[in-house]
Motif scaffolding. Structure first.
Motif, short mmCIF file in Angstrom:
data_model
loop_
_atom_site.label_atom_id
_atom_site.label_comp_id
_atom_site.label_asym_id
_atom_site.label_seq_id
_atom_site.Cartn_x
_atom_site.Cartn_y
_atom_site.Cartn_z
N LYS A 1 0.84 -1.18 -0.07
CA LYS A 1 0.03 0.09 -0.12
C LYS A 1 0.87 1.34 0.06
CE LYS A 1 -3.81 -2.05 -0.02
NZ LYS A 1 -4.74 -1.98 -1.16
N LEU A 2 1.87 1.13 -0.76
CA LEU A 2 2.89 2.64 -0.92
C LEU A 2 2.18 3.31 -1.91
CD1 LEU A 2 6.28 0.84 -1.13
CD2 LEU A 2 5.10 1.67 1.04
N SER A 3 2.51 4.89 -1.74
CA SER A 3 1.80 5.69 -2.82
C SER A 3 2.20 5.36 -4.07
CB SER A 3 2.01 6.96 -1.99
OG SER A 3 3.40 7.23 -2.50
N PRO A 4 1.19 5.41 -5.06
CA PRO A 4 1.79 5.51 -6.40
C PRO A 4 2.88 6.25 -6.72
CG PRO A 4 -0.63 5.80 -6.32
CD PRO A 4 -0.26 5.94 -4.79
N HIS A 5 3.22 7.62 -6.24
CA HIS A 5 4.30 8.36 -6.31
C HIS A 5 5.68 7.53 -5.92
CE1 HIS A 5 6.91 11.87 -6.68
NE2 HIS A 5 7.07 11.88 -5.38
N THR A 6 5.52 6.92 -4.56
CA THR A 6 6.81 6.24 -4.11
C THR A 6 6.92 4.98 -5.00
OG1 THR A 6 6.11 6.70 -1.86
CG2 THR A 6 7.53 4.85 -2.22
N VAL A 7 6.02 4.24 -5.55
CA VAL A 7 6.30 3.10 -6.25
C VAL A 7 7.02 3.54 -7.61
CG1 VAL A 7 5.34 1.31 -7.58
CG2 VAL A 7 4.39 1.59 -5.31
N LEU B 1 -5.98 22.30 5.89
CA LEU B 1 -5.89 20.95 6.28
C LEU B 1 -4.39 20.56 6.56
CD1 LEU B 1 -8.14 18.41 4.78
CD2 LEU B 1 -7.72 18.96 7.06
N ALA B 2 -3.42 21.27 5.47
CA ALA B 2 -1.92 21.13 5.41
C ALA B 2 -1.48 21.76 6.60
CB ALA B 2 -1.51 21.50 4.24
N LEU B 3 -1.96 22.87 6.91
CA LEU B 3 -1.35 23.71 7.93
C LEU B 3 -1.59 23.48 9.52
CD1 LEU B 3 -1.67 27.31 6.40
CD2 LEU B 3 0.59 26.54 7.08
N VAL B 4 -2.78 22.81 9.56
CA VAL B 4 -3.14 22.41 11.14
C VAL B 4 -2.83 20.85 11.49
CG1 VAL B 4 -4.94 24.16 11.28
CG2 VAL B 4 -5.68 21.94 10.48
N THR B 5 -2.47 19.89 10.32
CA THR B 5 -2.29 18.85 10.41
C THR B 5 -0.87 18.14 9.88
OG1 THR B 5 -3.07 17.87 8.24
CG2 THR B 5 -4.69 18.12 10.07
N GLY B 6 -0.19 19.23 9.03
CA GLY B 6 1.25 18.49 8.64
C GLY B 6 1.25 17.30 7.74
N MET B 7 -0.26 17.04 7.11
CA MET B 7 0.10 16.02 6.40
C MET B 7 0.76 16.32 5.06
SD MET B 7 -3.67 14.31 5.99
CE MET B 7 -4.92 15.84 6.45
N ARG B 8 1.42 15.02 4.63
CA ARG B 8 2.11 15.01 3.23
C ARG B 8 1.32 15.21 2.07
NH1 ARG B 8 4.23 10.68 6.31
NH2 ARG B 8 6.47 10.94 6.97
N SER B 9 1.47 15.45 0.83
CA SER B 9 0.94 15.48 -0.31
C SER B 9 0.03 14.38 -0.39
CB SER B 9 1.78 15.79 -1.40
OG SER B 9 2.39 17.00 -1.35
N ALA B 10 0.79 13.13 -0.41
CA ALA B 10 0.12 11.95 -0.66
C ALA B 10 -0.95 11.78 0.38
CB ALA B 10 0.99 10.52 -0.88
N GLU B 11 -0.92 11.99 1.45
CA GLU B 11 -1.79 11.74 2.84
C GLU B 11 -2.91 12.65 2.42
OE1 GLU B 11 1.68 10.65 6.11
OE2 GLU B 11 0.87 12.62 5.78
#
Length: 340
Positions: free
Chosen positions: A28-34, A161-171
């Protein structure tokens, strides 16, 4: 004298690489990682085949000696940065470990390939006095971004969402409506991070209200009565799940129209918001352990003992995010309670 070892399985490199990439997808790696793994394995394989004097399609895995791989990496490394070489080294180390496990090689030859050292990366938050994120949110909320089909509610949710959770793009792109759970005031977002690891991120009332207003605008925009829990949270102007390129374009445009593009450090885009999240929380007293869990890192600086933080401590750390104060000010006074 006979050997008790099983004979090596004969397989050409492209076939082995294909099986390796299939095994990555089951993790279940991200498509970008694969895609990154596929590119690194393919490019080094082509160089190795050239050094061996055979077409890449004819290169057998059993012929991947330490000398051949070292030579291929020497040629691969010449025009590339240490970060790119390190990524490829990691990809090939995993690939050849897979080959050993599958009986295609007796041992992993990557031990013969030096790995470049990289200096520790410094965080790259938005430059300035710390006000850039507030400026970004306020100006985008006021409709600063000019687009053929403007959608302020969606743009604001992406940034917030990015600023209050710090999620990565894929997340961010992987969040669905069903990812958001919990009772009012205790909402959390379940995030699928690197390596298929999940974590639960606390969110507060201001972002709850923002998400609700965005979802209401989405229903109205596309003439829908409801959305399934499996639906992607972030979508484009055609109600299709937002993709990586679209997310990058959106954020770049928001920086530009908010007038803060000169505060975005080189090599960052969406990731600048993740760095901003972590930097501002650290300034307000969040510990390295709390940041590790909120960011989804597997470890902190070597030598520090791992200390698991409680959910209450994590929420308190996340509540210190200054972006929440901005979102609270942007909320209309008659705005109803958060996500039902």
């Amino acid at each position: 004298m006979t050997s008790d070892r099983d004979p090596l399985v004969l397989m050409r490199l492209p076939e082995a690489a294909g099986e390796f990439l299939s095994s990555l997808r089951t993790k279940k790696l991200s498509p970008h990682t694969v895609s990154g793994y596929e590119s690194d394995v393919r490019i080094v394989a082509e160089i190795a085949a050239g050094l061996a004097g055979v077409p890449v399609g004819d290169l057998e895995v059993r012929h991947l000696s330490g000398r051949l791989i070292r030579g291929a990496f020497a040629e691969f490394s010449d025009p590339r940065s240490a970060a790119s070489v390190n990524r490829a080294w990691s990809a090939w180390n995993q690939f050849l470990t897979f080959c050993v496990a599958e009986g295609l090689l007796e041992g992993n030859p990557m031990a013969a390939v030096p790995r470049p050292k990289q200096p520790a990366k410094a965080p790259k938050p938005l430059l300035g006095d710390g006000s850039a994120s507030a400026t970004l949110l306020e100006r985008i909320a006021a409709g600063a971004r000019k687009a053929r089909d403007p959608w302020v509610e969606r743009d604001l949710v992406v940034l917030a969402l990015a600023l209050v959770t710090g999620m990565r793009s894929a997340e961010l792109l992987g969040v669905t409506l069903g990812s958001i759970g919990g009772s009012p005031g205790e909402r959390r977002i379940q995030v699928l991070g690197k390596g298929g690891k999940t974590r639960s991120l606390p969110i507060e009332a201001p972002i709850e209200h923002l998400i609700e207003r965005y979802l209401e605008s989405r229903l109205a925009r596309f003439g829908l009565e409801a959305l399934p829990r499996s639906a992607a949270l972030l979508v484009d102007t055609e109600n299709e799940p937002l993709r990586r390129g679209g997310l990058q374009y959106l954020v770049r445009q928001c920086y530009r129209y908010a007038g803060i593009h000169d505060r975005v450090q080189k090599g960052t885009l969406v990731h600048a918001l993740r760095h901003e999240f972590a930097t501002r929380l650290a300034e307000r007293g969040a510990s390295a352990h709390e940041l590790m869990e909120l960011l989804g890192h597997s470890s902190i600086v070597t030598g520090q003992a791992y200390v698991a933080s409680t959910a209450r401590e994590l929420r308190r750390a996340a509540q210190g995010n200054p972006a929440y104060g901005v979102l609270d000010r942007l909320r209309p006074e008659d705005d109803p309670p958060g996500i039902p």
